[in-house]
Design an enzyme around this catalytic site. Structure first.
Site, PDB file in Angstrom:
ATOM      1  N   HIS A 139      -6.462   6.487 -30.038  1.00 37.41           N
ATOM      2  CA  HIS A 139      -6.326   5.035 -30.190  1.00 37.41           C
ATOM      3  C   HIS A 139      -6.916   4.565 -31.520  1.00 37.41           C
ATOM      4  O   HIS A 139      -8.037   4.915 -31.880  1.00 37.41           O
ATOM      5  CB  HIS A 139      -7.030   4.297 -29.046  1.00 37.41           C
ATOM      6  CG  HIS A 139      -6.711   2.847 -29.025  1.00 37.41           C
ATOM      7  ND1 HIS A 139      -5.557   2.346 -28.467  1.00 37.41           N
ATOM      8  CD2 HIS A 139      -7.363   1.771 -29.543  1.00 37.41           C
ATOM      9  CE1 HIS A 139      -5.522   1.048 -28.620  1.00 37.41           C
ATOM     10  NE2 HIS A 139      -6.602   0.661 -29.289  1.00 37.41           N
ATOM     11  N   SER A 142      -2.328  -2.171 -30.594  1.00 35.94           N
ATOM     12  CA  SER A 142      -3.406  -2.394 -29.624  1.00 35.94           C
ATOM     13  C   SER A 142      -3.334  -3.818 -29.067  1.00 35.94           C
ATOM     14  O   SER A 142      -2.327  -4.185 -28.470  1.00 35.94           O
ATOM     15  CB  SER A 142      -4.757  -2.102 -30.296  1.00 35.94           C
ATOM     16  OG  SER A 142      -5.790  -2.046 -29.347  1.00 35.94           O
ATOM     17  N   ASP A 196      -5.437   8.644 -25.792  1.00 34.42           N
ATOM     18  CA  ASP A 196      -5.657   7.193 -25.839  1.00 34.42           C
ATOM     19  C   ASP A 196      -5.688   6.657 -24.419  1.00 34.42           C
ATOM     20  O   ASP A 196      -4.775   6.937 -23.631  1.00 34.42           O
ATOM     21  CB  ASP A 196      -4.526   6.543 -26.646  1.00 34.42           C
ATOM     22  CG  ASP A 196      -4.619   5.027 -26.710  1.00 34.42           C
ATOM     23  OD1 ASP A 196      -5.648   4.466 -26.286  1.00 34.42           O
ATOM     24  OD2 ASP A 196      -3.654   4.406 -27.188  1.00 34.42           O
TER      25      ASP A 196
END
Length: 410
Positions: free
Chosen positions: A380, A196, A350
């Protein structure tokens, strides 16, 4: 006199009503666009995880309202990391690299030769996360890949705006690479890795070091559902997955603005795309465009977005988004061509899926070898839930094992 006795009751009623409004407001905002598609791995578990995050947010808002602490401080406090005992197969050491706190994980077994190393940058939207919250992941990678893992505790936004996190990750990496043999690591086999926001930082650090001749070359980069651009929050994945936990579309823009400016005052304009000058939109369209996303990723529905009229005032506030150290997808081809072998993991459900797909295409178009692994049922943050007891997700474990396999194969 009677009023003296009634006043506390009135205040209590007002106080309670205020609490209820805060809680209901949080729930409404979090669930208004909330959706979990049927293809998501363990959708029931994800609902429970999301509900716990909403509850934490609501409690944080209440504490902030009564002046105990900020919502951000509370949410960070309740997620300090999982307490683990000694690791029989690993030695753990807290240290500093270039004045940046790190935790070094080293396999105890005597190696046949110098080991590989993974410098790991945690996720959390540049706002959350720590060395502690990624303890299980770093232990697993070090143990299963038999490599040294260096987890970096970079400074967080909004207290520390861009480029603080980037500079911390770069400084820690530079210090490690300059002293790499001290850690028993093969100078030709060090990688950067992150998920991320950590994937964003890994990509930025890798680009910065790509042209350095005074240091050992990085062997590879591992980018786990990275956020790599803040120009277009209307790519197919941002629409398809706008309400899928753990990262909503609005939160993606919110975190990027917190990192850049320390606030999110222009979130709506950024979401609408009015922060991009026409000439820059034309320049970057070759790299950031739904046209570069395969049609198979649009079958769940995609409606092209027409950007709102350009707002010069907003552009001045967010023009840092055009810095490749913040948005690595915007780096020039000359930089991309120097990058090492890359592993990119994306998740179907995501909002950041297309950031990873666009970067994959850029790397491949410039001759960089890419190993791509797509979790068809992933969302995610799924890997960050690794080893969370009954709330672990099998898809996340598959992704983590692929990462280990990639490191072992270098």
């Amino acid at each position: 006199m009677a009023f003296i006795y009634i006043l506390p009751v009135i205040l209590l009623v007002i106080f309670t009503a205020s609490f209820i409004r805060v809680v209901m407001g949080t729930i409404r905002s979090e669930y208004s666009n909330f959706s979990i598609p049927p293809g998501v791995n363990h959708s029931g578990k994800l609902r429970i995880v999301h509900a716990s995050l909403v509850t934490t947010s609501a409690l944080g808002k209440i504490l902030e309202k009564i002046g105990v602490c900020s919502e951000l401080a509370f949410t960070r406090y309740v997620q300090p990391g999982r307490q683990r005992g000694p690791e029989p197969q690993l030695s753990l050491e807290d240290a500093e690299l270039g004045r940046v706190p790190v935790r070094v994980y080293r396999p105890r077994a005597q190696p046949a030769g110098p080991r590989a190393a993974a410098i790991f940058f945690h996720g959390g939207g540049w706002v959350h996360g720590s060395i502690g919250t990624y303890e299980d992941i770093c232990r697993y990678i070090a143990r299963e890949s038999e490599s040294v893992v260096v987890s970096v505790g970079y400074r967080l936004a909004p207290e520390h705006k861009y480029p603080a996190a980037y500079e911390d990750c770069l400084n820690a990496t530079l210090h490690f690479m300059k002293n790499i043999e001290h850690y028993g690591v093969d100078p030709a086999n060090a990688i950067v890795c992150g998920d991320s926001a950590g994937g964003n930082l890994a990509a930025a650090v890798c680009q910065t070091l790509a042209g350095r001749s005074d240091l050992p070359k990085l062997r590879a980069q591992i980018l786990i559902y990275p956020g790599l651009q803040a120009l277009d929050f209307n790519l197919p994945s941002y629409h398809q997955n706008r309400g899928v936990p753990l990262l909503f579309r609005e939160r993606a823009a919110f975190f990027a603005l917190q990192y850049l400016n320390g606030h999110a005052l222009h979130m709506q304009e950024v979401l609408e795309g009015s922060h991009i000058p026409p000439d820059m939109r034309l320049k970057y369209r070759k790299w950031v465009s739904p046209d570069n996303i395969s049609e198979k990723f649009k079958v769940r529905g995609y409606k092209p977005h027409k950007p709102h009229e350009f707002n010069a005032e907003v552009f001045e506030k967010v023009k840092g988004f055009f810095d490749p150290n913040l948005c690595p997808l915007l780096a020039e081809d000359a930089v991309i061509q120097q990058l090492p072998k890359s592993f990119i993991l994306t998740c179907e459900y995501d909002v950041l899926r297309d950031d990873g797909l666009l970067y994959k295409k850029r790397l491949e178009d410039n001759g960089v070898p890419v190993t791509w692994y797509h979790l068809e049922d992933g969302f995610h943050g799924i890997i960050s839930l690794f080893n969370l007891y009954v709330f672990s997700f099998t898809s996340g474990k598959r992704g983590l094992d692929r990462i280990v396999e990639f490191i072992r194969g270098l």
